[in-house]
Scaffold this active site. Sequence first.
Site, short mmCIF file in Angstrom:
data_model
loop_
_atom_site.label_atom_id
_atom_site.label_comp_id
_atom_site.label_asym_id
_atom_site.label_seq_id
_atom_site.Cartn_x
_atom_site.Cartn_y
_atom_site.Cartn_z
CE LYS A 68 32.12 32.66 7.55
NZ LYS A 68 32.81 31.87 6.51
CG ASP A 105 33.55 27.91 6.45
OD1 ASP A 105 32.53 27.46 5.88
OD2 ASP A 105 33.64 29.09 6.85
#
Length: 275
Positions: A68, A105
């Site tokens: 990420k 997210d």
Amino acid sequence: MTSSRRAAVLGSPIAHSLSPVLHRAAYAELGLTDWSYDRFETDEAALPGFLEGLGPEWAGLSLTMPLKRAVIPLLDEISDTAASVEAVNTVVLTEDGRRTGDNTDIPGMVAALREHGIEQVDSAAVLGAGATASSALAALARVCTGEVVAYVRSDARAAEMRGWGERLGVEVRTEDWSRAGRALTAPLVIATTPAGTTDALATAVPERPAALFDVLYDPWPTPLAARWSMAGGAVVSGLDLLVHQAVLQVEQMTGRAPAPVEAMRRAGEKALADR
């Protein structure tokens, strides 16, 4: 225009990822018969080569740990949301070769909370201080009007969480993990720790708990979530988060909205039940 389109999830380890199940369910429901979604075991060292090898049929990538942050220098641009936590979990690939990164997210957490009727709270507690905890703080910046208390295991983690709070505009106070039982009286508790970490806290669930967001989904329910539910509190699960962040990924990669939330959730529940 290429006729068939591809997408995939990358990370390491990746074998247990539910992303293929969720995305394929969305494609089936949307009638995207020429779309495919796979998973590839990929670490930081292999990521640049993987991206370079992608052809024009590729529409997007989902990223999990440890990619990420590693992907950011390899992208043409990233969204403000991704920049706020220095984490990208979604890459959209355009046919002219551009790579744009986003973080679904954070809005996924907010959507999962709202689905359970949690629109706004005046304070909250976060259990843990890892990468998911910074996303939780970013989500709380949108739903919490007051103080967030983070329960952590070290001074270094405490400093990190206070730093994220300053950056995200959230008032963060830190407490030692030994006092984590106190967290459970908050109007909203977000547990961001690995499996097993919060099991001992199950006995500390108050008589009338408010809301718990436990980011785990396998095995489910966690002892903490099970006890919370038995006491009548609202419980948001890691599967709720997984589905809502995937919904946003599907919409960005395919250009089709709204993505079929319920079909994706059913597919995820079935896959977990089959394990």
